[in-house]
Every structure is written in structure tokens, then in C-alpha cells.
Design an enzyme around this catalytic site. Sequence first.
Site, short mmCIF file in Angstrom:
data_model
loop_
_atom_site.label_atom_id
_atom_site.label_comp_id
_atom_site.label_asym_id
_atom_site.label_seq_id
_atom_site.Cartn_x
_atom_site.Cartn_y
_atom_site.Cartn_z
N ASP A 62 -54.43 -11.27 5.28
CA ASP A 62 -55.64 -12.04 5.58
C ASP A 62 -56.67 -11.95 4.45
OD1 ASP A 62 -54.21 -11.62 7.98
OD2 ASP A 62 -56.03 -11.83 9.18
N HIS A 64 -59.78 -14.36 4.81
CA HIS A 64 -60.96 -14.67 5.64
C HIS A 64 -62.22 -14.96 4.83
CE1 HIS A 64 -59.44 -14.45 9.67
NE2 HIS A 64 -58.86 -13.28 9.45
N ASP A 90 -54.61 -17.00 7.28
CA ASP A 90 -56.00 -16.63 7.58
C ASP A 90 -56.85 -16.59 6.31
OD1 ASP A 90 -55.36 -16.60 10.24
OD2 ASP A 90 -56.13 -14.59 10.63
N ASN A 122 -53.23 -18.11 12.21
CA ASN A 122 -53.82 -18.68 13.42
C ASN A 122 -55.22 -19.25 13.17
OD1 ASN A 122 -54.51 -15.76 13.26
ND2 ASN A 122 -55.69 -16.17 15.10
N HIS A 123 -55.90 -18.79 12.12
CA HIS A 123 -57.22 -19.35 11.80
C HIS A 123 -57.12 -20.67 11.04
CE1 HIS A 123 -60.16 -16.35 13.27
NE2 HIS A 123 -59.07 -15.59 13.28
N HIS A 172 -47.40 -14.89 9.69
CA HIS A 172 -48.75 -14.37 9.87
C HIS A 172 -48.82 -13.37 11.02
CE1 HIS A 172 -53.03 -13.98 9.89
NE2 HIS A 172 -53.04 -14.24 11.18
N HIS A 247 -52.48 -10.38 10.23
CA HIS A 247 -53.04 -10.67 11.56
C HIS A 247 -53.84 -9.54 12.19
CE1 HIS A 247 -53.36 -13.18 15.09
NE2 HIS A 247 -52.47 -12.54 15.82
#
Length: 305
Positions: A62, A64, A90, A122-123, A172, A247
Site C-alpha cells: 500500500d 495511500h 491501494d 480495494n481502494h 492486494h 492490505h
Amino acid sequence: MTATIDVDNLMSRLLNVGMSGGRLTTSVNEQELQTCCAVAKSVFASQASLLEVEPPIIVCGDIHGQYSDLLRIFDKNGFPPDINFLFLGDYVDRGRQNIETICLMFCFKIKYPENFFMLRGNHECPAINRVYGFYEECNRRYKSTRLWSIFQDTFNWMPLCGLIGSRILCMHGGLSPHLQTLDQLRQLPRPQDPPNPSIGIDLLWADPDQWVKGWQANTRGVSYVFGQDVVADVCSRLDIDLVARAHQVVQDGYEFFASKKMVTIFSAPHYCGQFDNSAATMKVDENMVCTFVMYKPTPKSLRKG
């Protein structure tokens, strides 16, 4: 007409924006971002649903929207095409520079499609990034919900899984109780916002749990948690050695599970400004030997805000 983009020029401006992000909207206009999405979408669409890649390669978890930490990863390892990268999803939400992060990565994908690989997290799904920061950032910085929608069109073409050297399966989130063969992964439909339930939603959302045997409902409210027995079974059935996923925040940036048959990789240090976690990336060398590089959180005295 096929969209075209001066990717070198756009990358140069993105790299010059800096860590404050204040100059993004004056140096990159919305139409350029939309074009970047369109070209990236065509690259994703031209490649397989299961990315089958060869080592050496660096695997990252990730990000982010932590743009400065993404740049730290490149500074430490090198830039494509000298180094191959596989990111596990992500890219947006929660951080402060989501647009710079995702657009720089799309630029690398466009310029080096066989050296730079991006899985979906998932983001990168509209129901999630509508809520956790990306929609708000598109709206605040570019006054545009249309820009946000165009990103979703590109996200829907991103692959959900990768396979390194036929031995390391990457996604992910995690495994699926419906997963029996690699061909199922090769045949995953795109473009799609994966429905619930599906193999796709599990690849994005599932988590390992050391206290569980088999499968149980996930407290996230979607998909499952699975035990060490599941990982061993899947590795045997698919004839793989390791499952690499992201994740979840882990304190040292990487954490093994199921007798080192699974590893969680998280590449956003000092996540959300609230955790004092380190980040990590995993290098897979020509002989499929995996080593980890850790990135300590920036000392508090040097942090902004």
C-alpha cells in the site's frame, strides 16, 4: 481517436510538484489528467488479468497517497526501466497527495509497460475511494467530480493478481474459497467493479488470521478471513511457493504467515500520520530469493503537519 500524451513532460512536472502539492493544479491541468487516465486504461486493457512476470522485480504494498514515501522507494531501489516493479494496490485514499501518486504511477505504466506493474487494491473501487479521501481531493483541487469518475473507469481495467516466475502469487487482499486453478485468475473479467461475492472481491479484501482454521466471515463486512491451513492447501494446489499480499498495516512493513508461505507487505511508513510503522518492499532476485528493504518512519521532528 486514440488519446496521446507527452509522458516525459508530464512526469517531469509531477516530480517537480514537491511534497506540499501546492503547485499541482497550476502545473498539470485536468484535461492532462484525464488523458493520462485514458492512455493508462488502454495499457491495462492490453495486458492480462493475471500478470505473469519474471524476476528480478521489486514488490511494493500500500502507498495511500504518501507521495514522498513513493519517491523514497524509487530513490532507494532505482527507477524503471532499470528496475522492475510490481505494486499490490491501494494507491489512493487517506494520504495527502493521491493525485500526484496515482498519476506518476500511471505515467510509469504508460512509459514502461513491461517493467512497471500495478495491481488493483480495494481502494481503487468507487464505493471506497468515494468515502476515504480521493473523491474529496479531486473535488477540492480540481473542482471536478468528472475527473474522479474517469479515474474509476481506469481502475476497472486494472488487473487483480500477478504471478512472479510461476512461483509467487500476488494480490492486494487475499485468497478466495472459490479459487481452484490459475486459469480462473487468467479469465477474470474486465472492465469490472468486482461484485460481492466473487473471486475478485476476495482478491481485494480477504485477510489471513492466525486464530482461524479454514474460512470465516471477515469483520470488515466483506469477504473472508482464512487460516494457515488454507494457505498451505492453496500453495500445494496451485504449485506455488509463496503468496504476497498487502492490505494490512504491519509494524515492520512486512510480516510472514503460514510458515512463510504468505507475506504481507505494506509500503506506507507512518501510515495516516497515526501509526509509527515502518514500510517495506520485497526484492525477488533472478533465483527467486526474496529479501526485504525497510523504510523507517520519518523522525517526528522532520514531519510536516
